[in-house]
Design a protein around this motif. Structure first.
Motif, PDB file in Angstrom:
ATOM      1  N   ASN A 210       0.811  -1.229   0.000  1.00 37.75           N
ATOM      2  CA  ASN A 210       0.000   0.000   0.000  1.00 37.75           C
ATOM      3  C   ASN A 210       0.838   1.270   0.000  1.00 37.75           C
ATOM      4  O   ASN A 210       0.447   2.292   0.566  1.00 37.75           O
ATOM      5  N   TRP A 211       2.003   1.195  -0.616  1.00 34.01           N
ATOM      6  CA  TRP A 211       2.880   2.361  -0.695  1.00 34.01           C
ATOM      7  C   TRP A 211       2.849   3.028  -2.069  1.00 34.01           C
ATOM      8  O   TRP A 211       3.365   4.123  -2.242  1.00 34.01           O
ATOM      9  N   TRP A 212       2.311   2.334  -3.066  1.00 34.86           N
ATOM     10  CA  TRP A 212       2.421   2.830  -4.443  1.00 34.86           C
ATOM     11  C   TRP A 212       1.921   4.266  -4.598  1.00 34.86           C
ATOM     12  O   TRP A 212       2.578   5.110  -5.194  1.00 34.86           O
ATOM     13  N   ASP A 213       0.735   4.560  -4.036  1.00 39.25           N
ATOM     14  CA  ASP A 213       0.109   5.863  -4.264  1.00 39.25           C
ATOM     15  C   ASP A 213       0.918   7.037  -3.728  1.00 39.25           C
ATOM     16  O   ASP A 213       0.766   8.158  -4.197  1.00 39.25           O
ATOM     17  N   GLU A 214       1.750   6.785  -2.738  1.00 44.71           N
ATOM     18  CA  GLU A 214       2.507   7.892  -2.137  1.00 44.71           C
ATOM     19  C   GLU A 214       3.983   7.862  -2.552  1.00 44.71           C
ATOM     20  O   GLU A 214       4.793   8.617  -2.022  1.00 44.71           O
ATOM     21  N   THR A 215       4.315   6.994  -3.508  1.00 44.16           N
ATOM     22  CA  THR A 215       5.728   6.807  -3.858  1.00 44.16           C
ATOM     23  C   THR A 215       6.040   7.317  -5.262  1.00 44.16           C
ATOM     24  O   THR A 215       5.323   7.033  -6.220  1.00 44.16           O
ATOM     25  N   PHE A 282      15.725   7.425 -18.296  1.00 46.71           N
ATOM     26  CA  PHE A 282      15.219   8.391 -17.312  1.00 46.71           C
ATOM     27  C   PHE A 282      13.695   8.348 -17.391  1.00 46.71           C
ATOM     28  O   PHE A 282      13.101   8.844 -18.351  1.00 46.71           O
ATOM     29  N   ILE A 283      13.072   7.714 -16.408  1.00 44.84           N
ATOM     30  CA  ILE A 283      11.609   7.669 -16.338  1.00 44.84           C
ATOM     31  C   ILE A 283      11.174   8.198 -14.978  1.00 44.84           C
ATOM     32  O   ILE A 283      11.733   7.818 -13.946  1.00 44.84           O
ATOM     33  N   ILE A 284      10.183   9.061 -14.991  1.00 46.77           N
ATOM     34  CA  ILE A 284       9.580   9.573 -13.755  1.00 46.77           C
ATOM     35  C   ILE A 284       8.216   8.909 -13.652  1.00 46.77           C
ATOM     36  O   ILE A 284       7.368   9.087 -14.532  1.00 46.77           O
ATOM     37  N   SER A 285       8.014   8.103 -12.604  1.00 43.86           N
ATOM     38  CA  SER A 285       6.718   7.441 -12.481  1.00 43.86           C
ATOM     39  C   SER A 285       6.356   7.275 -10.998  1.00 43.86           C
ATOM     40  O   SER A 285       6.881   7.988 -10.152  1.00 43.86           O
ATOM     41  N   GLY A 286       5.474   6.346 -10.726  1.00 42.19           N
ATOM     42  CA  GLY A 286       5.029   6.140  -9.346  1.00 42.19           C
ATOM     43  C   GLY A 286       3.694   6.807  -9.093  1.00 42.19           C
ATOM     44  O   GLY A 286       3.308   7.753  -9.793  1.00 42.19           O
ATOM     45  N   GLY A 287       2.994   6.314  -8.079  1.00 43.83           N
ATOM     46  CA  GLY A 287       1.663   6.825  -7.759  1.00 43.83           C
ATOM     47  C   GLY A 287       1.648   8.269  -7.305  1.00 43.83           C
ATOM     48  O   GLY A 287       0.607   8.937  -7.357  1.00 43.83           O
ATOM     49  N   ALA A 288       2.815   8.784  -6.847  1.00 43.14           N
ATOM     50  CA  ALA A 288       2.871  10.167  -6.344  1.00 43.14           C
ATOM     51  C   ALA A 288       2.831  11.199  -7.467  1.00 43.14           C
ATOM     52  O   ALA A 288       2.550  12.374  -7.229  1.00 43.14           O
ATOM     53  N   LEU A 289       3.098  10.762  -8.692  1.00 39.69           N
ATOM     54  CA  LEU A 289       3.096  11.707  -9.823  1.00 39.69           C
ATOM     55  C   LEU A 289       1.675  12.111 -10.180  1.00 39.69           C
ATOM     56  O   LEU A 289       0.795  11.258 -10.329  1.00 39.69           O
ATOM     57  N   ASP A 290       1.482  13.410 -10.322  1.00 36.63           N
ATOM     58  CA  ASP A 290       0.161  13.945 -10.669  1.00 36.63           C
ATOM     59  C   ASP A 290      -0.331  13.332 -11.989  1.00 36.63           C
ATOM     60  O   ASP A 290       0.391  13.307 -12.988  1.00 36.63           O
ATOM     61  N   LYS A 291      -1.583  12.856 -11.967  1.00 41.81           N
ATOM     62  CA  LYS A 291      -2.126  12.153 -13.144  1.00 41.81           C
ATOM     63  C   LYS A 291      -2.180  13.008 -14.405  1.00 41.81           C
ATOM     64  O   LYS A 291      -2.138  12.497 -15.523  1.00 41.81           O
ATOM     65  N   THR A 292      -2.265  14.333 -14.216  1.00 43.47           N
ATOM     66  CA  THR A 292      -2.326  15.206 -15.397  1.00 43.47           C
ATOM     67  C   THR A 292      -1.015  15.165 -16.197  1.00 43.47           C
ATOM     68  O   THR A 292      -0.971  15.610 -17.337  1.00 43.47           O
ATOM     69  N   LEU A 293       0.045  14.635 -15.571  1.00 42.16           N
ATOM     70  CA  LEU A 293       1.341  14.576 -16.269  1.00 42.16           C
ATOM     71  C   LEU A 293       1.596  13.220 -16.919  1.00 42.16           C
ATOM     72  O   LEU A 293       2.612  13.010 -17.584  1.00 42.16           O
TER      73      LEU A 293
END
Ligand SMILES: [Zn+2]
Ligand SMILES: [Zn+2]
Length: 326
Positions: A210-215, A282-293
């Protein structure tokens, strides 16, 4: 603990290639993340890119591993502490640039920061972490390195930043691009497919905890490798690779880093710049990234932008020569 970061470094993985180039044996671009994602070969990388930002990233400094790790960790090409620019020097005097790991601890003293990977980059300080550093010999098992990181994170649920460095793909220097049914690290093609499975494991772990959304999940590499270029052909000939096999031969990532694509039909350089060893991931991902991006692509970035981008995502004060791409 809102706002965490997992940094995944994959040694020698080319992030992108020249889209005009396909390899005779696979009919695909040479092994690289963007080309293989577009060909439907890397489903987990694909998902991370669709729910993330892909940066066409370049190493414009020295494309060996010690320097690449330094650039990723510090966001600078310059080495302050030693005139010859030895990236191992930090180990001896500790005076070089701050790293993203140490800066995270300064910004969040309560959050734990850990690193798991090859001992050389831990000892030299670039991936030395304030709360836990586990380093093993060169090419220690990627599987076991990941398991150690997972165990530590489970035991320390207040972790803020974890660095996971997987070294074994770097064994695919001076090897065939494709070999039928090859095991991990015995050719480049199957090894890249295997890395997708390691990424799946990491993603699944974060989700199940349950860490994905904040990571934030940042994925990077230190350099690519020479393939289908004048440098790879020259290196293959030097090593006695038969002429008819040169189109299936990946050289390492040695100098010169500026290279030209090879025309195998005419058996000569095409005169077109390829610069394979400079093509980093170079990839920026994870649940913490704003969905609009989600799903965006940045047409050009550099390896020194990696650490500053993490810093701005995490709200960390960080001085570097690179810039945040967010
Ligand atoms: Zn490397
Ligand atoms: Zn090359």
């Amino acid at each position: 603990m809102k706002n965490r970061c997992l940094i995944l470094i994959l040694d020698m993985v080319a992030g992108h290639w020249d889209a005009d180039i396909t390899t005779p044996l696979t009919g695909l671009e040479p092994p690289n993340i963007l080309g293989y994602v577009n060909a439907g070969k890397l489903p987990v990388f694909k998902e991370c890119m669709e729910k993330g930002i892909f940066v066409n990233s370049w190493n414009m400094g020295i494309c060996n591993t010690p320097h690449g790790q330094k650039y990723l960790a510090s966001g600078t090409y310059k080495t302050k502490s030693e005139p010859g620019g030895n990236p191992y020097w930090k180990m001896i005097n500790g005076l070089d640039s701050p790293t993203i790991l140490s800066s995270c601890k300064l910004a969040y003293p309560q959050g734990k920061v850990a690193a798991f990977g090859s001992d050389a980059w831990m000892q030299s300080g670039w991936w030395k972490a304030p709360d836990c550093t586990m380093g093993w010999g060169s090419y220690f098992s990627d599987f076991l390195t990941s398991q150690h990181a997972f165990n530590w994170m489970q035991a320390n649920p207040d972790w803020k930043m974890t660095l996971l460095y997987l070294a074994q793909y770097d064994k695919t220097g001076n090897c065939p691009l494709f070999k039928k049914d090859a095991a991990y690290t015995n050719d480049k093609h199957h090894s890249l497919l295997q890395l997708d499975k390691y990424l799946w494991q990491i993603k699944l772990f974060l989700e199940e905890m349950n860490w994905w959304d904040e990571t934030w999940l940042f994925i990077g590499s230190d350099h690519g490798c020479h393939y289908g270029c004048d440098v790879a052909v020259a290196e293959g000939r030097k090593r006695g690779i038969p002429e008819q096999d040169l189109s299936n031969y990946c050289a390492n990532h040695q100098e010169p880093y500026d290279c030209f694509s090879w025309d195998f039909k005419k058996n000569q350089s095409s005169g077109k710049r390829l610069d394979c060893a400079r093509r980093t991931l170079f990839i920026i991902s994870g649940g913490a990234l704003d969905k609009t991006l989600h799903g965006q692509k940045i047409s050009r970035g550099e390896i020194i932008d990696f650490a500053p981008t993490i810093a701005s995502a995490m709200g960390i004060d960080f001085k570097a020569d690179g810039k945040s791409l967010l």
